[in-house]
Motif scaffolding. Structure first.
Motif, short mmCIF file in Angstrom:
data_model
loop_
_atom_site.label_atom_id
_atom_site.label_comp_id
_atom_site.label_asym_id
_atom_site.label_seq_id
_atom_site.Cartn_x
_atom_site.Cartn_y
_atom_site.Cartn_z
N LEU A 186 0.65 -1.26 -0.05
CA LEU A 186 0.16 0.14 -0.16
C LEU A 186 0.72 1.24 0.05
O LEU A 186 0.43 2.25 -0.55
CB LEU A 186 -1.06 -0.17 1.08
CG LEU A 186 -2.02 -1.07 1.19
CD1 LEU A 186 -2.68 -1.28 2.50
CD2 LEU A 186 -3.20 -0.38 0.19
N HIS A 245 -0.40 5.01 -0.77
CA HIS A 245 -1.52 5.01 0.25
C HIS A 245 -0.91 5.22 1.76
O HIS A 245 0.50 4.98 1.88
CB HIS A 245 -2.35 3.69 0.32
CG HIS A 245 -3.13 3.94 -1.21
ND1 HIS A 245 -4.25 4.60 -1.23
CD2 HIS A 245 -2.98 3.12 -2.29
CE1 HIS A 245 -4.79 4.40 -2.57
NE2 HIS A 245 -3.89 3.49 -3.31
N PRO A 260 -1.33 3.31 4.70
CA PRO A 260 -1.87 2.21 5.48
C PRO A 260 -1.81 2.34 7.02
O PRO A 260 -0.63 2.68 7.51
CB PRO A 260 -1.24 0.90 4.90
CG PRO A 260 0.20 1.43 4.70
CD PRO A 260 0.04 2.70 4.07
N GLY A 269 -6.97 2.20 -3.15
CA GLY A 269 -6.39 1.53 -2.05
C GLY A 269 -6.84 0.16 -1.62
O GLY A 269 -6.15 -0.84 -1.41
N PHE A 279 -4.86 -3.52 -2.01
CA PHE A 279 -4.98 -4.56 -0.80
C PHE A 279 -5.51 -5.99 -1.52
O PHE A 279 -5.19 -6.75 -1.03
CB PHE A 279 -5.98 -3.74 0.16
CG PHE A 279 -6.24 -4.66 1.63
CD1 PHE A 279 -5.32 -4.13 2.49
CD2 PHE A 279 -7.27 -5.84 1.52
CE1 PHE A 279 -5.54 -4.75 3.82
CE2 PHE A 279 -7.33 -6.14 2.89
CZ PHE A 279 -6.41 -5.53 3.86
#
Ligand SMILES: [Zn+2]
Length: 601
Positions: free
Chosen positions: A268, A273, A275, A328, A332
């Motif tokens: 991520l 992103h 996380p 995201g 994942f």
């Protein structure tokens, strides 16, 4: 999300809430959300170009809206027709009759591969998983990501709560930045599927448990969106075993914590992103700490932990835009699939080790730990201040949208009630619904061909009271549980459920009377709360007089009770009832939990 920071006392207040139409048209009803944090990341390159014939419906609308049930299925049908890797697997129907289905992505071959089951839309307003999954399926089927299927199969459920998905409005989730058309949290029966794992009241959950048992996934993803406090993290997740806490399946928990968590976090972060752990924050004072609590088996994660299914909760953050959240979620799921392929043997070994474990005890309830479990030194928060609201009359939090790095205590729990497991539970044939639930979950039991009489530990409830309605039940608050040995006869068709089985802990969570999500706690046994034979005053009064004359100890006890309890002393029925309870005429099954515990092990 799983937890409410704030909830209206809805039942009593409902009548007083004016209809929306009564609000003057001049009021701007756009939800006043906290400031947006700017974001760009490498995952933006996953988005198809506008000219792409395989652009998904959400991409085509620039993530402003999400496709309907029918439109989603139409896109999937087109994709399935174009790719030999994809097929559709129906697995049940909703209460309103909509088909529930999974998309299976697998390469042909005889070898059995580990399965990733990714489930979107259990709360169908939290639908990021659906649109992420459509993009990923497209990229697997047509864009060169089919290598993800070399060592794993993907089973993708685009819309679990399909009825709720079609109850759509722009006003369903005021704390969430899109899509404009959001589904509803609960099903058409107004039941929350992420409270229904153990009790399995809904056709949707019964279907899902069938799917879980058929495929026995190496990893089960439950995809959500969370509201609550504000922070920088956009993709948060949780599982039993996080940081080493609470796992009933310790081998699975360790794999998730030590292998899965760092790998997904890194993937991520590489994609741009932010996380982090699932954040269950304090709405009034966000700096006090965040909660890391144990999940009971009404939830996907609590259920998976007891059913030996590695289960991960994904919660994207509702204050981030839909586009960012979907991207995201894509990363994942993709990284999860890669890990299931690469780690299949180690996951299988962890599941086997936990399934072979035979713990003698089970923590049933948890209480607040006296001090924080640990402190996150560099929590990625967002600044806030408080102000006095003329509407609420108290101090309210206002989020200011400035990133801040802060120390954040993680508040947790320690064991409270711990059960020593019996050798077995005995369920009478008179409770067919309980036996059917055991069968649904795949819990092993033996069925009596002939009646059996034996002495078991039986539990009588003390002062059960009705709690507020919850998920279609009136759950019980039970002040105490009195255990006593008792000879019982179980008719043919009754079942013996041994704790010595892979799902022994799940059986305990269901059948141990003190378990917080037990069938007893949900009030599956309302019939035991009622006394059904009586004694007349002209019989019990002279009998009581005879008891007083013959038993000096009883007389002393009665007189002490009269002295100590004026209300009792003034209530003739209560006084006679006190004697009635002490005669063999009294209903011996009143408040007696009918499931026996076989102790010698
Ligand atoms: Zn949710």
């Amino acid at each position: 999300m799983r937890h409410f920071a704030f909830m209206l006392a809805a039942v009593a207040a409902a009548a007083a809430i004016p209809a929306a139409a009564a609000i003057p048209a001049a009021v701007d009803l756009t939800a006043p959300l906290p400031p947006l944090l700017p974001w760009h990341g490498a995952s933006e390159r996953l988005i198809a170009s506008p000219a792409d014939p395989w652009i998904t419906p959400a991409e085509a609308r620039n993530f402003d809206a999400t496709p309907s049930y029918a439109e989603t299925r139409a896109y999937i049908d087109r994709l399935v027709a174009a790719s030999p890797l994809l097929s559709i697997e129906p697995f049940g129907r909703t209460a309103q009759g909509r088909e529930l289905y999974a998309v299976r992505a697998a390469k042909p071959g005889a070898a059995r591969k580990p399965v990733l089951l990714a489930q979107a839309g259990i709360h169908s307003g939290e639908i990021d998983g659906k649109d992420a999954g459509l993009m990923l399926l497209r990229d697997i089927a047509l864009r060169g990501k089919d290598r993800l299927l070399d060592h794993a199969d993907l089973l993708f459920v685009p819309i679990f709560n399909a009825d709720g998905h079609e109850r759509t409005s722009r006003y369903n989730r005021p704390n969430q930045r899109g899509p404009a058309n959001q589904g509803w949290r609960t099903t058409a029966q107004n039941l929350n599927l992420n409270r229904d794992y153990l009790k399995a009241d809904t056709p949707e959950m019964r279907a899902m448990i069938g799917l879980l048992r058929k495929y026995r996934p190496a990893l089960y993803l439950d995809l959500h969106v969370t509201d609550g406090t504000d922070y920088q993290y956009d993709i948060t997740f949780a599982f039993p075993g996080w940081a080493g806490y609470y796992a009933h399946s310790p081998n699975i928990g360790r794999w998730l914590d030590r292998t899965y968590r760092p790998a997904v976090t890194a993937a991520l972060a590489r994609a741009g992103h932010v996380p982090g752990m699932y954040i269950d924050g304090n709405a009034e004072n966000p700096d006090l700490g965040i909660n890391l609590n144990a999940d009971t088996p009404r939830f996907s994660t609590g259920y998976g932990d007891l059913a030996r299914i590695p289960t991960v909760l994904l919660e994207t953050h509702s204050l981030k835009p839909y586009r960012q959240r979907v991207l995201g979620t894509y990363v994942f799921i993709e990284e999860s699939l890669r890990l299931v392929g690469g780690e299949g043997a180690r996951i299988a070994a962890a599941i086997a080790a936990d399934s072979a474990d035979r713990p003698r005890t089970e923590v049933l309830t948890w209480k607040a730990a006296p001090r924080p479990l640990y402190v996150i030194p560099d929590f990625k928060g967002v600044t806030h201040k408080t102000y006095r609201s003329p509407a609420s009359g108290r101090m309210e939090v206002r989020w200011l949208g400035k990133p801040v790095t802060q120390r954040m205590p993680v508040l947790g729990q320690v064991p409270d009630r711990i059960a020593t497991l019996p050798a077995a539970w005995w369920v009478p044939v008179t409770k067919p619904d309980v036996i059917a639930l055991l069968r649904l979950h795949g819990i092993a039991f033996e069925t009596l061909a002939a009646p059996r009489t034996l002495t078991l530990d039986m539990v009588r409830l003390q002062s059960p009271e009705a709690k507020a309605p919850d998920e279609g039940h009136i759950p019980l608050k039970i002040a105490g549980f009195v255990h006593a040995g008792r000879e019982e006869t179980f008719p043919a068709g009754s079942v013996r459920v041994p704790s010595d089985q892979p799902l022994g802990l799940l059986a305990a969570a269901m059948l141990e009377p003190e378990s917080p999500d037990s069938l007893l706690a949900w009030n599956f046994f309302p019939e035991i709360l009622q006394r059904t034979e009586y004694i007349e005053g002209y019989v019990i009064a002279p009998l009581a007089e005879r008891m007083l004359a013959a038993d000096p100890a009883l007389k002393r006890e009665f007189e002490a009770k009269l002295k100590a309890d004026a209300k009792f002393a003034a209530d003739p029925e209560a006084r006679l009832g006190w004697f009635y309870e002490r005669t063999p005429y009294y209903d011996a099954r009143f408040l007696l939990y009918p499931i026996g515990r076989e102790l010698n092990r």
